[in-house]
Design a protein around this motif. Structure first.
Motif, mmCIF file in Angstrom:
data_model
loop_
_atom_site.group_PDB
_atom_site.id
_atom_site.type_symbol
_atom_site.label_atom_id
_atom_site.label_comp_id
_atom_site.label_asym_id
_atom_site.label_seq_id
_atom_site.Cartn_x
_atom_site.Cartn_y
_atom_site.Cartn_z
ATOM 1 N N VAL A 57 4.928 -2.336 13.096
ATOM 2 C CA VAL A 57 6.378 -2.322 12.884
ATOM 3 C C VAL A 57 6.690 -2.168 11.396
ATOM 4 O O VAL A 57 7.545 -1.356 11.014
ATOM 5 C CB VAL A 57 7.048 -3.577 13.478
ATOM 6 C CG1 VAL A 57 8.506 -3.688 13.028
ATOM 7 C CG2 VAL A 57 6.958 -3.550 14.998
ATOM 8 N N ALA A 58 6.016 -2.922 10.547
ATOM 9 C CA ALA A 58 6.250 -2.829 9.098
ATOM 10 C C ALA A 58 5.919 -1.428 8.586
ATOM 11 O O ALA A 58 6.682 -0.846 7.797
ATOM 12 C CB ALA A 58 5.435 -3.885 8.362
ATOM 13 N N PHE A 59 4.801 -0.889 9.032
ATOM 14 C CA PHE A 59 4.390 0.452 8.615
ATOM 15 C C PHE A 59 5.431 1.496 9.033
ATOM 16 O O PHE A 59 5.862 2.321 8.230
ATOM 17 C CB PHE A 59 3.017 0.795 9.206
ATOM 18 C CG PHE A 59 2.635 2.220 9.014
ATOM 19 C CD1 PHE A 59 2.038 2.636 7.843
ATOM 20 C CD2 PHE A 59 2.893 3.171 9.999
ATOM 21 C CE1 PHE A 59 1.701 3.971 7.648
ATOM 22 C CE2 PHE A 59 2.557 4.498 9.820
ATOM 23 C CZ PHE A 59 1.961 4.897 8.645
ATOM 24 N N LEU A 60 5.824 1.478 10.312
ATOM 25 C CA LEU A 60 6.770 2.483 10.807
ATOM 26 C C LEU A 60 8.147 2.333 10.172
ATOM 27 O O LEU A 60 8.823 3.336 9.907
ATOM 28 C CB LEU A 60 6.867 2.411 12.329
ATOM 29 C CG LEU A 60 5.606 2.839 13.090
ATOM 30 C CD1 LEU A 60 5.774 2.580 14.584
ATOM 31 C CD2 LEU A 60 5.250 4.281 12.815
ATOM 32 N N THR A 61 8.566 1.107 9.913
ATOM 33 C CA THR A 61 9.849 0.884 9.232
ATOM 34 C C THR A 61 9.823 1.543 7.860
ATOM 35 O O THR A 61 10.747 2.295 7.489
ATOM 36 C CB THR A 61 10.140 -0.622 9.117
ATOM 37 O OG1 THR A 61 10.214 -1.176 10.440
ATOM 38 C CG2 THR A 61 11.429 -0.875 8.361
ATOM 39 N N ARG A 62 8.775 1.304 7.114
ATOM 40 C CA ARG A 62 8.616 1.904 5.784
ATOM 41 C C ARG A 62 8.519 3.426 5.878
ATOM 42 O O ARG A 62 9.162 4.154 5.119
ATOM 43 C CB ARG A 62 7.379 1.311 5.114
ATOM 44 C CG ARG A 62 7.184 1.735 3.671
ATOM 45 C CD ARG A 62 5.988 1.039 3.028
ATOM 46 N NE ARG A 62 4.740 1.595 3.556
ATOM 47 C CZ ARG A 62 3.871 0.962 4.328
ATOM 48 N NH1 ARG A 62 4.106 -0.279 4.707
ATOM 49 N NH2 ARG A 62 2.778 1.545 4.744
ATOM 50 N N LYS A 63 7.733 3.912 6.837
ATOM 51 C CA LYS A 63 7.531 5.353 7.017
ATOM 52 C C LYS A 63 8.869 6.062 7.226
ATOM 53 O O LYS A 63 9.171 7.052 6.568
ATOM 54 C CB LYS A 63 6.608 5.586 8.212
ATOM 55 C CG LYS A 63 6.466 7.035 8.656
ATOM 56 C CD LYS A 63 5.650 7.113 9.931
ATOM 57 C CE LYS A 63 5.522 8.516 10.455
ATOM 58 N NZ LYS A 63 4.833 9.427 9.566
ATOM 59 N N TRP A 64 9.666 5.553 8.175
ATOM 60 C CA TRP A 64 10.894 6.250 8.533
ATOM 61 C C TRP A 64 12.024 6.013 7.542
ATOM 62 O O TRP A 64 13.035 6.716 7.573
ATOM 63 C CB TRP A 64 11.280 5.938 9.965
ATOM 64 C CG TRP A 64 10.318 6.616 10.914
ATOM 65 C CD1 TRP A 64 9.748 7.851 10.758
ATOM 66 C CD2 TRP A 64 9.813 6.103 12.132
ATOM 67 N NE1 TRP A 64 8.926 8.129 11.809
ATOM 68 C CE2 TRP A 64 8.943 7.079 12.674
ATOM 69 C CE3 TRP A 64 10.007 4.916 12.829
ATOM 70 C CZ2 TRP A 64 8.268 6.907 13.880
ATOM 71 C CZ3 TRP A 64 9.332 4.744 14.036
ATOM 72 C CH2 TRP A 64 8.481 5.734 14.548
#
Length: 154
Positions: A57-64
């Protein structure tokens, strides 16, 4: 919780799993996407290594937050038993408005319940002009009938 289709995969179920992953990622909803992975799922994404849904979740939040206007197409490359290899391309722009097309390959391994327990992704980014963009559908899942990676020559 089961997330069909379940392994072992045949051609039809592998295609369905790839399309389901594409549709989920195109929502750009990190918490929703994370539910397709085991609670202890292990990832390698480019040069990042992470484990577990909270990290996903943290990774995808940052990615998008960085990859704006994100639109993704995935394609089945190969499958065997509980593993699928997929290739993909996605288009996005940065905060300055520079567009990119990112190309990559993913290797997936699934638990018996259909959740992904391992994801290994290699990705390269290529700057493109607005005129080179090929993914123009409204934000969300790719519409049925939209050209595939093969149809687009990608």
């Amino acid at each position: 919780m089961n997330l069909p289709p379940l392994p072992p995969f045949d051609h039809s179920s592998a295609l369905a799993k790839v399309r389901a992953a594409e549709d989920a990622w195109n929502t750009r909803e990190p918490a929703r996407v994370s539910l397709a992975y085991t609670p202890d799922s292990v990832w390698r994404n480019r040069d990042e290594f992470l484990s577990g849904r909270q990290a996903i979740v943290a990774f995808l939040t940052r990615k998008w937050q960085q990859e704006q206007g994100y639109r993704l197409i995935k394609g089945l490359w190969s499958f065997d038993g509980n593993r699928i290899a997929a290739r993909f391309a996605y288009e996005w722009h940065d905060q300055r408005g520079q567009w990119f097309r990112s190309y990559g390959n993913e290797n997936w391994e699934f638990a018996p319940d259909g959740l992904m327990r391992r994801r290994l992704a290699s990705i390269n980014d290529r700057p493109i002009t607005v005129g080179e963009r090929l993914f123009h559908w409204p934000q969300g899942p790719r519409p049925e009938g939209h050209p595939s990676l093969d149809d687009l020559g990608l």
